[in-house]
Structure formats: structure tokens, C-alpha cells
Design an enzyme around this catalytic site. Structure first.
Site, mmCIF file in Angstrom:
data_model
loop_
_atom_site.group_PDB
_atom_site.id
_atom_site.type_symbol
_atom_site.label_atom_id
_atom_site.label_comp_id
_atom_site.label_asym_id
_atom_site.label_seq_id
_atom_site.Cartn_x
_atom_site.Cartn_y
_atom_site.Cartn_z
ATOM 1 N N GLY A 17 29.633 10.014 -5.502
ATOM 2 C CA GLY A 17 28.724 8.984 -4.997
ATOM 3 C C GLY A 17 27.059 9.276 -5.419
ATOM 4 C CD GLU A 174 21.221 -6.449 0.547
ATOM 5 O OE1 GLU A 174 19.948 -6.548 -0.015
ATOM 6 O OE2 GLU A 174 21.829 -5.823 0.203
#
Lengths: 434, 434
Positions: A17, A174
Site C-alpha cells: 500500500g 464521497e
């Protein structure tokens, strides 16, 4: 794992990541053998997962092949696997594809969805931490709409086109905005035989404001933005269960919905084998000191979401987001070299660059350390920062092109059910007429 | 299926490929009710599937949402379903989601892979007719390379990075070229710990030349192109079996390979329920007259790959490719209107615009009716024609951008295992050292 023995010290990094990749890049040409392990062969740009889920972007444009990051680095190795356990006594990790000795181990496994022990919610709701999960959400939305078209029972039909998003952090907010735009841009045009006014987007927040890690100003602005898009915001409501059809809460309020997306909690994706003092059980995060060294170990480190560096400024550790991960990865890259050379390591100091969230077309909120703003300019800042942060020129170009297209044409073309998602519950077919 | 009764005649189209979409577009504003059925909610641009399989393009850029094609057409309906049977006596089709009456039925179901009855080949080899299948091939290639890295046994390792493509028609040839480029562009850079020289691409053809539907000149040129890319071509060899590891042939020749892609045969994707005189059993295609009317029926038509319009010029029917499908779909759009108005229908005349295949960077062969050429110019023609043929501005733009990027950077970024492919056989792990 078929990794050659070498005279160099071996650093094993678990997870590709933000933290793991940031660290690996820093370790290039440092006279170390670096082994990066991940269960995917790509790095995911998680902040844009919600656009994959809502058809605005293709999966490939927010993923980057990890082997490409490692190209041209002698003695860098990538292995596609899941790590099962750490055997610290013998300095090795145990994975699906065998064991591996390490000189230094870095845990950068990130976070996963926290259902707080509710198995029924876990089974029936959708989560959005990975690309396959985002694609599942996309498929499910479209499959539910296809099914709604076939359904005559009004209650069933409504449940199929109703959305419940649990948790109004950046992801929930979002996603709510993107769904509201998907409704306008795609769904009402594609499904003329449905009454799209019946489609509800419910955003449920247990606290008394949305985006509660941001400023009050941004909370208010984003709430107004969402309401202008038709999103229904439910504050001070806690979801207690979801059986695949009915969402129950701590009040009288219930919701009928075939699509519940759970963004109400994250926890660390911890690995077995560390001592109990190293693990904060409640959140499954790993306790680290100011050098990201895991409590009780000299040669094991944790960085990013999984690492909880408790301090006066951040008693619970840093927020689980990209910035601390990137910064910790980069610093650890330097510190590992110092450590090997018996030089003192530098303590981590979080440089909080602020946070932001986009709500939809021309709408975003930005909190800089000393200044908060919202609206069109914030939206441009959000886009610029996200474009700039994507790895790779091609991803930047393709995402930019998609955004321009989606903006100009009020459209999103990613409404494809490439891999159908098989939902376990709520299947009612009431159509059999000729 | 929840489709309203209407005073208009109902045309039911099964299949949203080149033929079905081409027909549907022609039927806009023609005072008809049109119902299009497909088991996917998108149209696939099949000629570029091989680029999805080899990581050059993302799936989304060669797919187009069918509902978008149907937008703004009153009385047009799309339903996501598989048709199980035709009940011609009662003028209805029977599908997974219920029955549907038709006034006119158009079968545009296309083709599927033909294994000529060999179940073992069917089970163990890969096919490439749909987007999910292409993505499976991509995943399998990358998974096999990841496994090869872990494998110590030399024979196993070689089998994991060896490729056998059975059938040297356009699909096999284009795939062979793309794999050869993938080898150079990605695999040799991404897998420094493998000896990439061991990676073989074997293209097997039962006849005595490759691309045998094209001109002899194009066959020769493409053979030379493939050989310059290192592809091994085996002519006059017929594959007899594949057990998941060993490919056996009608000669002494065998191949050890974990990745066999079968492009050696296609057959129609016929639907049950038509009379036996309408079906050509050997190839599962449907016999049609010059108006694409199915033999023995007045109100059932077949267009595209599934339709075999036997004539002196084409005793086996037209070639199973995009051009006849597009042309038949467009003509049937006009003929259906004529038929309903009791006007005479126009017979189909195939306008053979030629055929082409691309082999790799700067390499393609083009057969126009009177002129055959190959090389860089042919390659530009190929790209222009394919770009131009893609539906939708955004797909054109994204594909163009990807091609430019891949060309300039000698790279392909689609090396992502988003959905792992679970191969049933050949799993050997020989790595367990520390």
C-alpha cells in the site's frame, strides 16, 4: 519462496500500500535485499475506489503493478502471497507459499473494515477497501437496477433502488456524492421505465456531524452540498442490524434497501504471532514507538494504518489515511539504513498537510492546517492533489481524460457488469407475464 | 419481463453484438417496440479482446453499455437475461426472467468456441470470446509467472511459462504477436529472476498456412513477422488432447504448457426450439434465406455469426466476423420496416471490405479486395480502422491514449490480477525453504 541467500541484510515488507511502496522506493540502491509481499500484484490508490464503484473510473486506472515499481532494482523481490503468521523467535514469516527468514521485518498490512462483531451486517452489506470490492458494489448497483425493472411489487422495487451508506467519514460522504451524480448522469437516463425519484441515498452517521475528523466548517459545507444533491443525512442514528433487506437502528427508524455499504469502521489488518503487548486488541493495530519499531521488538517495524504510534498529540495513534503512511514509509527507509550503520534513528513527526473530500461536480471541502475552504476552488484543489498523487503517467492521463469526459458529457461509461456479484439474500422475481 | 403491451409491433432481438446493435440502431423511430436481450449489459468489441488478455487495454475501453445505445428511444427496452428456448408455435421466447411474446424475432446470438466434442480440452484450455474470458487469460498468464518464480523443478518452471495457441486464424495470430510483445515489454522486465529465453510461444495450425482465410501473400508476411518476434509456428499439426499439462498431437510432437489457448474453432451459439431444417447441426448455425429469414419461418430472422446464408459465392454462409454482422443488422433494420408495410424486402449482398490482422508493433497485414499489403502502413490502417470502429468517443480516446503510451514506452500497464483465475489442474509448489 525461492529467494536467493545474499550477503546483504534482508528486509521483508508485508504489504504494497502507500506505506510499503513508499518504503520500498526509499530502499533502492541501499545495499539491502528487499522482499515485498502482497496478496495482490498491484498497488491500489484507495482514495479513488469510490469512483470505481460508481462507474466513473476503470479499475486499471487506479491500480499500479507492484513489479513495475520494483523494476531495475537488483536484489528486489516481489512475491504474491498472504502472510499467515510471524515467528519472531526464529526471525521468519510463515506464508501461503512457504517460510521466509528476515533480518528486518516491516508490517504494512493496512486496515480492513470493522463490523464491530456483527456477523449479519458483515454478511449482508458491502465493504469498499479493495478493487474487487469496489467492482462488486458497481455490479450490485447495476444488477439491482436490472432487477427493479422486472419487479412489480412496489415495496420490492423501492428496496432495490434504495441505498443506505453507514458511516459519514470521507469514504461515506464521497460515495454518497458520487451515487447522487450516478443517479443523474446514468441511472435516470438508462432506466426510463423506473421512477428514479424513488431512488434514495441515505447517509447514516452515529455522531452529530458528518466528516467529524474535519473542521466544523467543512462538515457544514459538505452537508449542504450533499443535501443539494438530494442525499438524505441521518445524524445521531446508529445502525444495529441489516438482514439483507431491512436496516434497523437504535431508534424507530428503519430502511428497506438491497444495497447497504458499510464504511462505519476500520481496524488494523493485524497478523498473528506478535506478543500481546504489541497489539491493541480493540482496533487490531500494532503499538509502535517513535521510530515505528513494534513494542518489544528491535527488528520488527509497523507503518501506515496498522501502526498506532500513541503520543500526546495523537493518543490513539495517527489517523488511518494515506499521509501518515507515506511519511512513515519514507522515514523508515532512512532509519533502516541508519540502524544498520549503527547511527541514531530519527523520530517520526507527522506533517499534517490537511484533509479534503469531494462531494460531486464543483463541490469539495478542504481543510488546510490553518485555512478551511469549500466549493469550486476546493474541488480543483482536490482533483489536482489526487491526480498528482496517482502513481504513473498513464494512470494520471487516463484518469484526467475520464474526469474531463465525465464532466463535459455528464456521463460515466463504467456501467458494466463484468463479473456479476451474487448477493446472498433478497432475490424476488415477480415477473413472469408474456 | 415487465414490458408494457403496446399497439406497435414488438421486435425482440436476442444478442447485443455487432449484428444486434447495428439492427437496433436502425429501428429507432420506426414506430416499433424493440426489446433487446443480452446476457451482458454491454456490447463487446471482440476484435480487441486479445489486447485485454495481454494487458494492453483495460476491459472497459472495449465495452460499451447497451442501455446507453438505447437511450432516448421511446419504447426501446433492454433486459439482462439468457434466452433458453424459442416457442415458435406460440410466438414467444422463454428466458431466465420469464417469457416474452414477439411479433418479429431476431436471433443475433453470435458464436462460441468449438472444441469439436473434446471435453478434456474444453476443461483445461482457455477460450477468448468474452471479456471475462480475456481477463481470465490475463490472470492465468500472470499467476503462472508468479508460480514459476517459486518453482525449482526446471520442467515445471518451463511448463509454467510456455504458451500453446491452437489455431492460427486472426485471433490466434494476433494473440501470438501480442504475447511476444508482452514478453519483451513486461515479462522480461518484471521477472528478472526467471530466464525469459525459456518462454516459448507455440502457434499450432492444422492446415499448411496460417491466416488461411486471407491471401497467400498475407499468410507469408504474417508468418515472417511472427518468426521475427520469436513465435514458433507449427503447421500441419493437429492437437488431439490437453490434460492441463501436456498437449498431444497427431504426430510425435508434444508440448508441456500450463497455458493453452484454444482458438481453433467456432460454432454458432444456437438456441433450442427451432425446427431441424433450420439448424445446421455440425456448426450450430441457423439456415437463413437472402433476407436473413430463418428457413421455415416468416417472422423469425437470424443475423451475424449465427446465420448461415448459403449461396454459390459462400456455400457455407458468410465468414463469422464483424462485417457481415454489421451489414446484415443494418439491412434487416430496413427490411423489417418494409415487411410490416407489405413492401418487398431487399436481398442481402455482402460487401467484402477485406480483412486484416495485426502482428505487433509496426506489423500488420491487410487484404483489400484487389490489393494486399503489409508492414508499417498496414499497421496504421489496422489501427485507424479499429479505432474508428469502436463505439463511443471516450473508448476511442482511451484506446488511442493507451496505444500511444504502449508504443512510446514499450510498456503495458494492465498486468493486474484483479480476479484470480482458479486453474483446475497443474498446481505444483516446490518451494518451502527459508
Amino acid at each position: 519462496m525461492n529467494i536467493p541467500q545474499s550477503s546483504k541484510k534482508r528486509v521483508v515488507i508485508i504489504g504494497g500500500g502507500f506505506a510499503g511502496i513508499s518504503l520500498a522506493k526509499k530502499l533502492k540502491n541501499k545495499n539491502l535485499q528487499v522482499v515485498l509481499l502482497d496478496k495482490h500484484n498491484y498497488h491500489t490508490f484507495q482514495p479513488l475506489l469510490y469512483q470505481v464503484a460508481t462507474g466513473g473510473l476503470e479499475a486499471g486506472s487506479i491500480a499500479y503493478p507492484i513489479r513495475k515499481v520494483m523494476q531495475d532494482c537488483p536484489d528486489f523481490y516481489f512475491r504474491l502471497t498472504s502472510v499467515k503468521e510471524i515467528d519472531a523467535d526464529n526471525q521468519k514469516i510463515i506464508s501461503e507459499i512457504g517460510d521466509l527468514h528476515y533480518d528486518y521485518l516491516v508490517i504494512a498490512t493496512g486496515s480492513k473494515t470493522n463490523y464491530f462483531g456483527n456477523k449479519e451486517i458483515e454478511r449482508n452489506s458491502m465493504s469498499m477497501k479493495t478493487i474487487p470490492q469496489s467492482l462488486n458494489i458497481r455490479s450490485l448497483i447495476l444488477e439491482n437496477f436490472e432487477q427493479a425493472v422486472l419487479t412489480k411489487d412496489a415495496a420490492d422495487k423501492n428496496a432495490l433502488i434504495n441505498f443506505v451508506l453507514v458511516g459519514a467519514g470521507p469514504t461515506g460522504v464521497e460515495l454518497a456524492g458520487a451515487l447522487a451524480e450516478m443517479k443523474k448522469a446514468i441511472l435516470q437516463k438508462d432506466y426510463p421505465d423506473l421512477d428514479i425519484r424513488k431512488m434514495e441515498i441515505n447517509l447514516i452517521q452515529s455522531g452529530d456531524r458528518i466528516l467529524n475528523t474535519m473542521s466544523e466548517k467543512s462538515s457544514k459545507a459538505s452537508e449542504a452540498f450533499l443535501e443539494s444533491l438530494g442525499v438524505k443525512i441521518w445524524k445521531n442514528v446508529r445502525v444495529t442490524n441489516y438482514d439483507g433487506r431491512t436496516v434497523t437502528t437504535n431508534s424507530e427508524l428503519t430502511f428497506e434497501s438491497a444495497t447497504v455499504i458499510w464504511t462505519a469502521g476500520v481496524q488494523g489488518a493485524a497478523i498473528q504471532g506478535l506478543s500481546s503487548e504489541a497489539l491493541i486488541e480493540r482496533v487490531e493495530r500494532i503499538r509502535v514507538n517513535e521510530f515505528n519499531q513494534v513494542k518489544g521488538y528491535d527488528n520488527i517495524f509497523a507503518i501506515g494504518d496498522i501502526a498506532a504510534m500513541e503520543s500526546d498529540a495523537n493518543p490513539q495513534g495517527h489517523p488511518m489515511m494515506a499521509q501518515p503512511a507515506l511519511q512513515q514509509g519514507a522515514l523508515l527507509g532512512e532509519n533502516l539504513v541508519h540502524l544498520i550503520q549503527n547511527q541514531p534513528m530519527k523520530p517520526f513527526l507527522y506533517n499534517d498537510k490537511g484533509s479534503m473530500a469531494t462531494i460531486g461536480r464543483n463541490k469539495a471541502v478542504v481543510d488546510l492546517p490553518k485555512y478551511h475552504f469549500s466549493g469550486v476552488f476546493a474541488w480543483f484543489v482536490w482533483m489536482f492533489v489526487h491526480l498528482f498523487s496517482l502513481i504513473g503517467f498513464k494512470n494520471k492521463a487516463v484518469v484526467f481524460l475520464n474526469w474531463v469526459y465525465n464532466y463535459i458529457r455528464f456521463d460515466r461509461e463504467g456501467r458494466l457488469i463484468i463479473r456479476p456479484y451474487k448477493k446472498k439474500s433478497f432475490t424476488t422475481f415477480t415477473s413472469d407475464e408474456i
